[in-house]
Design a protein around this motif. Structure first.
Motif, PDB file in Angstrom:
ATOM      1  N   ARG A   1      11.040  25.718  53.349  1.00 42.24           N
ATOM      2  CA  ARG A   1      12.187  25.163  54.055  1.00 42.24           C
ATOM      3  C   ARG A   1      11.755  24.371  55.282  1.00 42.24           C
ATOM      4  O   ARG A   1      12.575  24.059  56.127  1.00 42.24           O
ATOM      5  CB  ARG A   1      13.103  26.294  54.489  1.00 42.24           C
TER       6      ARG A   1
ATOM      7  N   GLN B   1      17.092  22.055  60.036  1.00 40.98           N
ATOM      8  CA  GLN B   1      16.071  22.562  59.118  1.00 40.98           C
ATOM      9  C   GLN B   1      16.358  21.962  57.748  1.00 40.98           C
ATOM     10  O   GLN B   1      17.510  21.894  57.331  1.00 40.98           O
ATOM     11  CB  GLN B   1      16.128  24.088  59.061  1.00 40.98           C
TER      12      GLN B   1
ATOM     13  N   SER C   1      14.723  21.313  53.543  1.00 37.24           N
ATOM     14  CA  SER C   1      13.721  21.473  52.494  1.00 37.24           C
ATOM     15  C   SER C   1      13.796  20.241  51.608  1.00 37.24           C
ATOM     16  O   SER C   1      14.513  19.289  51.912  1.00 37.24           O
ATOM     17  CB  SER C   1      13.995  22.742  51.681  1.00 37.24           C
TER      18      SER C   1
ATOM     19  N   CYS D   1      19.961  21.693  56.432  1.00 34.28           N
ATOM     20  CA  CYS D   1      20.782  22.702  57.096  1.00 34.28           C
ATOM     21  C   CYS D   1      20.851  22.413  58.597  1.00 34.28           C
ATOM     22  O   CYS D   1      19.861  22.016  59.202  1.00 34.28           O
ATOM     23  CB  CYS D   1      20.199  24.098  56.877  1.00 34.28           C
TER      24      CYS D   1
ATOM     25  N   CYS E   1      24.590  24.360  55.267  1.00 38.34           N
ATOM     26  CA  CYS E   1      23.672  23.565  54.448  1.00 38.34           C
ATOM     27  C   CYS E   1      24.420  22.628  53.519  1.00 38.34           C
ATOM     28  O   CYS E   1      25.498  22.953  53.030  1.00 38.34           O
ATOM     29  CB  CYS E   1      22.779  24.479  53.613  1.00 38.34           C
TER      30      CYS E   1
END
Length: 196
Positions: free
Chosen positions: A33, A46, A48, A53, A64
Protein backbone atom coordinates in the motif's frame (compact mmCIF):
# COMPACT_ATOMS: atom_id res chain seq x y z
CA UNK A 1 38.37 -21.32 -0.55
CA UNK A 2 35.59 -21.59 -3.11
CA UNK A 3 36.01 -19.59 -6.30
CA UNK A 4 32.78 -18.96 -8.15
CA UNK A 5 33.80 -17.91 -11.63
CA UNK A 6 31.95 -18.30 -14.90
CA UNK A 7 32.84 -22.00 -15.07
CA UNK A 8 31.58 -22.80 -11.59
CA UNK A 9 28.92 -25.49 -11.88
CA UNK A 10 27.46 -24.71 -8.46
CA UNK A 11 26.85 -21.10 -9.51
CA UNK A 12 24.39 -22.03 -12.25
CA UNK A 13 21.53 -21.37 -9.83
CA UNK A 14 22.43 -17.71 -9.30
CA UNK A 15 20.32 -16.47 -12.23
CA UNK A 16 17.15 -18.38 -11.23
CA UNK A 17 17.76 -17.20 -7.66
CA UNK A 18 17.89 -13.59 -8.86
CA UNK A 19 14.68 -14.13 -10.81
CA UNK A 20 13.10 -15.50 -7.63
CA UNK A 21 14.22 -12.34 -5.82
CA UNK A 22 12.63 -10.23 -8.57
CA UNK A 23 9.38 -12.20 -8.12
CA UNK A 24 9.40 -11.53 -4.36
CA UNK A 25 9.95 -7.82 -4.96
CA UNK A 26 7.16 -7.88 -7.57
CA UNK A 27 4.77 -9.48 -5.08
CA UNK A 28 5.62 -6.79 -2.53
CA UNK A 29 4.97 -4.10 -5.15
CA UNK A 30 1.66 -5.64 -6.21
CA UNK A 31 0.40 -6.12 -2.64
CA UNK A 32 1.96 -3.08 -0.97
CA UNK A 33 0.00 0.00 0.00
CA UNK A 34 3.03 2.25 -0.22
CA UNK A 35 3.03 3.33 -3.84
CA UNK A 36 2.25 6.88 -2.75
CA UNK A 37 2.20 8.16 0.83
CA UNK A 38 2.16 11.38 2.75
CA UNK A 39 5.71 12.57 3.26
CA UNK A 40 5.22 13.73 6.84
CA UNK A 41 2.60 13.84 9.58
CA UNK A 42 -0.35 14.14 9.42
CA UNK A 43 -0.49 11.09 7.17
CA UNK A 44 -3.58 11.78 5.07
CA UNK A 45 -2.75 10.17 1.71
CA UNK A 46 -1.93 6.56 0.88
CA UNK A 47 -2.16 4.66 -2.41
CA UNK A 48 -1.45 1.26 -3.84
CA UNK A 49 -1.45 0.08 -7.42
CA UNK A 50 -5.14 -0.71 -7.00
CA UNK A 51 -6.64 2.12 -4.89
CA UNK A 52 -6.10 5.59 -3.47
CA UNK A 53 -7.00 6.34 0.15
CA UNK A 54 -7.35 9.64 2.01
CA UNK A 55 -8.43 10.68 5.47
CA UNK A 56 -8.86 13.85 7.46
CA UNK A 57 -6.19 15.03 9.87
CA UNK A 58 -8.29 14.02 12.89
CA UNK A 59 -10.00 11.02 11.29
CA UNK A 60 -8.69 7.48 11.89
CA UNK A 61 -10.64 5.82 9.06
CA UNK A 62 -9.37 5.77 5.50
CA UNK A 63 -11.72 6.64 2.64
CA UNK A 64 -10.61 4.68 -0.44
CA UNK A 65 -11.48 4.85 -4.12
CA UNK A 66 -10.53 2.24 -6.68
CA UNK A 67 -8.04 3.22 -9.35
CA UNK A 68 -9.63 0.60 -11.57
CA UNK A 69 -12.35 3.17 -12.32
CA UNK A 70 -9.76 5.08 -14.35
CA UNK A 71 -8.48 3.89 -17.72
CA UNK A 72 -4.88 4.73 -16.78
CA UNK A 73 -5.27 2.82 -13.50
CA UNK A 74 -6.36 -0.31 -15.35
CA UNK A 75 -3.53 0.19 -17.88
CA UNK A 76 -0.86 0.59 -15.18
CA UNK A 77 -2.10 -2.42 -13.22
CA UNK A 78 -2.51 -4.57 -16.33
CA UNK A 79 0.92 -3.84 -17.77
CA UNK A 80 2.69 -4.42 -14.46
CA UNK A 81 0.68 -7.59 -13.81
CA UNK A 82 1.32 -8.98 -17.31
CA UNK A 83 5.03 -8.35 -16.81
CA UNK A 84 4.88 -10.12 -13.46
CA UNK A 85 3.12 -13.18 -14.93
CA UNK A 86 5.71 -13.45 -17.72
CA UNK A 87 8.43 -13.11 -15.04
CA UNK A 88 6.99 -16.11 -13.17
CA UNK A 89 6.96 -18.09 -16.45
CA UNK A 90 10.61 -17.10 -17.07
CA UNK A 91 11.52 -18.27 -13.57
CA UNK A 92 9.93 -21.67 -14.22
CA UNK A 93 11.71 -21.93 -17.59
CA UNK A 94 15.04 -20.98 -15.98
CA UNK A 95 14.68 -23.68 -13.33
CA UNK A 96 13.91 -26.21 -16.06
CA UNK A 97 16.79 -24.95 -18.22
CA UNK A 98 19.36 -25.31 -15.47
CA UNK A 99 17.98 -28.63 -14.18
CA UNK A 100 17.97 -30.62 -17.41
CA UNK A 101 21.35 -31.04 -19.09
CA UNK A 102 20.10 -31.27 -22.68
CA UNK A 103 17.71 -28.32 -22.60
CA UNK A 104 19.84 -25.86 -20.68
CA UNK A 105 21.36 -23.76 -23.45
CA UNK A 106 18.76 -24.42 -26.13
CA UNK A 107 16.36 -21.77 -24.88
CA UNK A 108 18.37 -19.64 -22.45
CA UNK A 109 18.50 -16.79 -24.99
CA UNK A 110 14.72 -17.04 -25.35
CA UNK A 111 14.36 -16.56 -21.61
CA UNK A 112 16.56 -13.45 -21.90
CA UNK A 113 14.33 -12.09 -24.66
CA UNK A 114 11.22 -12.72 -22.56
CA UNK A 115 12.86 -10.92 -19.65
CA UNK A 116 13.31 -7.83 -21.83
CA UNK A 117 9.57 -8.03 -22.58
CA UNK A 118 8.92 -8.26 -18.81
CA UNK A 119 11.05 -5.15 -18.23
CA UNK A 120 9.20 -3.25 -20.96
CA UNK A 121 5.77 -4.08 -19.49
CA UNK A 122 6.87 -3.21 -15.95
CA UNK A 123 8.47 0.07 -17.00
CA UNK A 124 5.31 1.08 -18.87
CA UNK A 125 3.21 0.42 -15.75
CA UNK A 126 5.71 2.17 -13.47
CA UNK A 127 5.74 5.28 -15.69
CA UNK A 128 1.99 5.49 -16.34
CA UNK A 129 1.14 5.33 -12.62
CA UNK A 130 2.92 8.42 -11.25
CA UNK A 131 2.30 10.59 -14.30
CA UNK A 132 -1.45 10.02 -14.45
CA UNK A 133 -1.90 9.74 -10.67
CA UNK A 134 -0.50 13.22 -10.06
CA UNK A 135 -2.58 14.62 -12.96
CA UNK A 136 -5.96 13.13 -12.09
CA UNK A 137 -6.06 12.40 -8.35
CA UNK A 138 -6.26 15.40 -6.00
CA UNK A 139 -3.32 15.18 -3.61
CA UNK A 140 -3.46 16.39 -0.03
CA UNK A 141 -0.30 17.76 1.60
CA UNK A 142 3.25 16.73 0.66
CA UNK A 143 3.42 13.26 -0.85
CA UNK A 144 6.11 10.92 -2.11
CA UNK A 145 6.25 7.74 -4.13
CA UNK A 146 7.24 5.29 -1.47
CA UNK A 147 8.56 1.83 -0.66
CA UNK A 148 6.17 -0.40 -2.66
CA UNK A 149 6.75 1.70 -5.77
CA UNK A 150 10.49 1.37 -5.12
CA UNK A 151 10.15 -2.43 -4.91
CA UNK A 152 8.50 -2.31 -8.34
CA UNK A 153 11.52 -0.49 -9.78
CA UNK A 154 13.95 -2.78 -7.95
CA UNK A 155 12.26 -5.82 -9.47
CA UNK A 156 12.52 -4.23 -12.92
CA UNK A 157 16.22 -3.45 -12.52
CA UNK A 158 16.97 -7.05 -11.46
CA UNK A 159 14.98 -8.32 -14.46
CA UNK A 160 16.98 -6.13 -16.87
CA UNK A 161 20.26 -7.38 -15.41
CA UNK A 162 19.16 -11.01 -15.65
CA UNK A 163 17.97 -10.46 -19.22
CA UNK A 164 21.47 -9.38 -20.27
CA UNK A 165 23.05 -12.37 -18.52
CA UNK A 166 20.58 -14.85 -20.03
CA UNK A 167 21.18 -13.44 -23.52
CA UNK A 168 24.98 -13.56 -23.16
CA UNK A 169 25.31 -16.87 -21.30
CA UNK A 170 25.17 -19.15 -24.39
CA UNK A 171 28.32 -17.42 -25.70
CA UNK A 172 30.21 -19.10 -22.83
CA UNK A 173 28.42 -22.46 -22.90
CA UNK A 174 31.64 -24.49 -23.08
CA UNK A 175 33.26 -22.56 -20.24
CA UNK A 176 30.21 -22.97 -18.01
CA UNK A 177 29.98 -26.69 -18.74
CA UNK A 178 33.72 -27.18 -18.27
CA UNK A 179 34.25 -28.51 -21.80
CA UNK A 180 37.38 -26.46 -22.47
CA UNK A 181 40.74 -27.76 -21.35
CA UNK A 182 42.78 -25.26 -19.38
CA UNK A 183 45.87 -23.86 -21.09
CA UNK A 184 48.95 -24.70 -19.06
CA UNK A 185 52.27 -23.14 -19.96
CA UNK A 186 55.40 -24.67 -18.52
CA UNK A 187 58.97 -24.03 -19.35
CA UNK A 188 61.82 -25.93 -17.77
CA UNK A 189 65.14 -24.21 -17.08
CA UNK A 190 66.87 -26.46 -19.66
CA UNK A 191 64.53 -25.37 -22.47
CA UNK A 192 64.70 -21.69 -21.66
CA UNK A 193 67.57 -20.94 -24.17
CA UNK A 194 65.58 -22.54 -27.01
CA UNK A 195 62.56 -20.31 -26.35
CA UNK A 196 64.44 -17.18 -27.46
Amino acid sequence: MVVCGLACWRCRWLLPLLLGLAIIMGIIALAGRGWLESESAPYVQQASLWESCTRGEEDLNWSCESLMDYGWGRAAAATYLVGFVILVICFALAVIAFSIEILRFNFVRGIGGLLFVVAAFQIIGLVIYPVKFTEEIPLTGDNMFSWAYGFGWASTVVVIGCAFFFCCLPNWEDEVLGNIKPNCYYSSPERAPYLN
